[in-house]
Design an enzyme around this catalytic site. Structure first.
Site, short mmCIF file in Angstrom:
data_model
loop_
_atom_site.label_atom_id
_atom_site.label_comp_id
_atom_site.label_asym_id
_atom_site.label_seq_id
_atom_site.Cartn_x
_atom_site.Cartn_y
_atom_site.Cartn_z
CD GLU A 161 87.19 63.78 44.16
OE1 GLU A 161 88.09 64.65 44.12
OE2 GLU A 161 87.26 62.70 43.56
CD GLU A 194 90.21 59.59 51.06
OE1 GLU A 194 89.70 59.51 49.94
OE2 GLU A 194 90.11 58.67 51.90
CG ASP A 236 86.42 52.04 48.96
OD1 ASP A 236 87.51 51.70 48.49
OD2 ASP A 236 86.27 53.04 49.70
CE LYS A 276 84.69 38.72 50.02
NZ LYS A 276 85.77 38.76 50.99
CG ASP A 321 86.30 50.22 38.43
OD1 ASP A 321 85.80 50.73 39.44
OD2 ASP A 321 87.26 49.41 38.49
CB THR A 355 91.99 58.23 39.73
OG1 THR A 355 90.98 57.20 39.66
CG2 THR A 355 91.33 59.58 39.86
CG PHE A 359 90.86 53.66 42.68
CD1 PHE A 359 90.74 52.45 43.33
CD2 PHE A 359 91.49 54.71 43.33
CE1 PHE A 359 91.24 52.27 44.62
CE2 PHE A 359 91.99 54.55 44.61
CZ PHE A 359 91.88 53.32 45.26
CD GLU A 360 88.78 56.48 34.00
OE1 GLU A 360 88.82 57.54 34.63
OE2 GLU A 360 88.35 56.38 32.83
C1 LIG Z 1 88.41 53.57 45.86
S1 LIG Z 1 88.98 55.08 46.52
C2 LIG Z 1 88.78 56.24 45.16
C3 LIG Z 1 89.57 57.49 45.36
C4 LIG Z 1 89.42 58.54 44.25
N1 LIG Z 1 88.06 59.01 44.14
C5 LIG Z 1 89.93 58.02 42.94
O1 LIG Z 1 89.14 57.84 42.01
O2 LIG Z 1 91.14 57.80 42.86
C6 LIG Z 1 87.64 55.55 47.59
C7 LIG Z 1 88.08 56.53 48.64
O3 LIG Z 1 86.94 56.99 49.36
C8 LIG Z 1 87.32 57.19 50.71
N2 LIG Z 1 86.09 57.16 51.52
C9 LIG Z 1 85.22 56.14 51.61
N3 LIG Z 1 84.20 56.47 52.40
C10 LIG Z 1 84.43 57.74 52.84
C11 LIG Z 1 83.72 58.62 53.69
N4 LIG Z 1 82.56 58.25 54.27
N5 LIG Z 1 84.24 59.84 53.93
C12 LIG Z 1 85.41 60.21 53.35
N6 LIG Z 1 86.13 59.42 52.52
C13 LIG Z 1 85.64 58.19 52.27
C14 LIG Z 1 88.28 56.05 50.99
O4 LIG Z 1 89.14 56.34 52.07
C15 LIG Z 1 89.03 55.94 49.67
O5 LIG Z 1 90.20 56.71 49.67
#
Ligand SMILES: C[S@@+](CC[C@H](N)C(=O)[O-])C[C@H]1O[C@@H](n2cnc3c(N)ncnc32)[C@H](O)[C@@H]1O
Length: 284
Positions: free
Chosen positions: A78, A103, A154, A158, A190, A245, A247-248
């Site tokens: 993941e 992560e 993420d 923008k 989402d 999660t 975020f969802e």
């Molecule tokens: C919006 S959060 C979603 C977290 C999780 N998947 C959830 O649904 O709760 C996106 C996560 O991806 C991580 N992330 C973004 N780009 C990454 C990368 N290139 N390598 C590792 N983690 C990354 C960010 O640090 C962030 O914690």
């Protein structure tokens, strides 16, 4: 073992080559999380020597899943595992598989470790605090991933930030060779705009085929505009192993729809250099 504090933050100046899909902030751990980190990271965190940045492994660092887990098993990875809701649940539900969460957000990793401990410390799980886009292709063997998950990445809404979206050619070029033949790549978002962007990036890739070519789009009103030209089919049902999660929940509470996608890795031709074999994609 490195300490999970903010002292090793990467410099702010980056060239365009270094565009990353994440922002690192608020890296300081509470005492409780630091304790969990100190107790659990020696077993659970893959912490190689670093290269030019804190999120990159040093040149020549490799990861042999068989060696790490002490067996050969299906490997689920993941990317952006957040606070570990999904990867920990999966490790518990599937002791026959091995799981790797990647992560960069250290407090999220520390929360994952606390979750691991509360849930009985499954041993088929490891975490890696590195930039997946550059660390995974450098460290993992080609064809070693059986399932790849990217949930609620993420959205970088923008226009000027679209290049920071994870689901873009640099990430796909990095990770698609790591997928085993017939591996499954699952995604969810989402954000309708990001769902559309994902389809534009993923559908044309010859390495991938939609797992549910006739799957309907999510139904109902959406508080964010669904882009013109959004495909009406090709969407996956919610993967039953996907845990809801924060975020969802936030997306749903804001009135947005949840877009699930699943692709399969088209098998390579025997003896080929990794290119997919023609004619093996399921007919849509
Ligand atoms: C919006 S959060 C979603 C977290 C999780 N998947 C959830 O649904 O709760 C996106 C996560 O991806 C991580 N992330 C973004 N780009 C990454 C990368 N290139 N390598 C590792 N983690 C990354 C960010 O640090 C962030 O914690």
């Amino acid at each position: 073992m490195r300490s999970a504090d903010a002292s090793s933050r990467e410099p702010e100046t980056r060239t365009h080559r270094d565009v990353v899909s994440f922002v690192r902030r608020g890296e300081r751990l509470t005492q409780g999380r630091q304790n969990a980190w100190d107790r659990l990271s020696p077993f659970y965190v893959i912490d190689p020597p670093r290269g030019e940045r804190d999120t990159l492994p040093a040149a020549g660092e490799h990861l042999d899943p068989q060696e790490v887990f002490g067996r050969r098993a299906e490997l689920v990875v993941e990317v952006g595992s957040g606070t570990g809701d999904n990867i920990v649940a999966a490790a518990l539900a599937h002791p026959e598989r091995d799981h790797l969460g990647v992560e960069v957000y250290l407090p999220g990793l520390a929360q994952t470790l606390s979750r691991v401990e509360r849930s009985g410390s499954p041993r088929n799980l490891r975490m890696m605090p590195l930039d997946a886009q550059r660390a995974l292709p450098a460290m993992l063997p080609e064809g070693s991933i059986d399932q790849l998950w990217v949930y609620f990445a993420d959205p970088w809404p923008k226009q000027r930030h679209h290049k920071r979206r994870l689901i873009n050619p640099p990430f796909l070029d990095a990770v698609l060779p790591l997928l085993a033949d017939d591996a499954v790549f699952r995604l969810a978002t989402d954000w309708a705009q990001y769902a559309h962007h994902m389809r534009q990036q993923l559908d044309p890739r010859p390495e991938l085929a939609l797992l549910h070519p006739h799957g309907a789009a999510p139904e109902g009103p959406s508080s964010d505009a669904v882009p013109q030209g959004m495909p009406s089919t090709g969407w996956a049902p919610r993967f039953e192993g996907r845990v809801k999660t924060g975020f969802e929940s936030k997306g749903r509470a804001a009135g947005r729809l949840i877009w699930d996608l699943a692709y399969t890795r088209v098998p390579r031709r025997p003896g080929s250099d990794g290119a997919p074999s023609p004619g093996t994609r399921p007919t849509p």
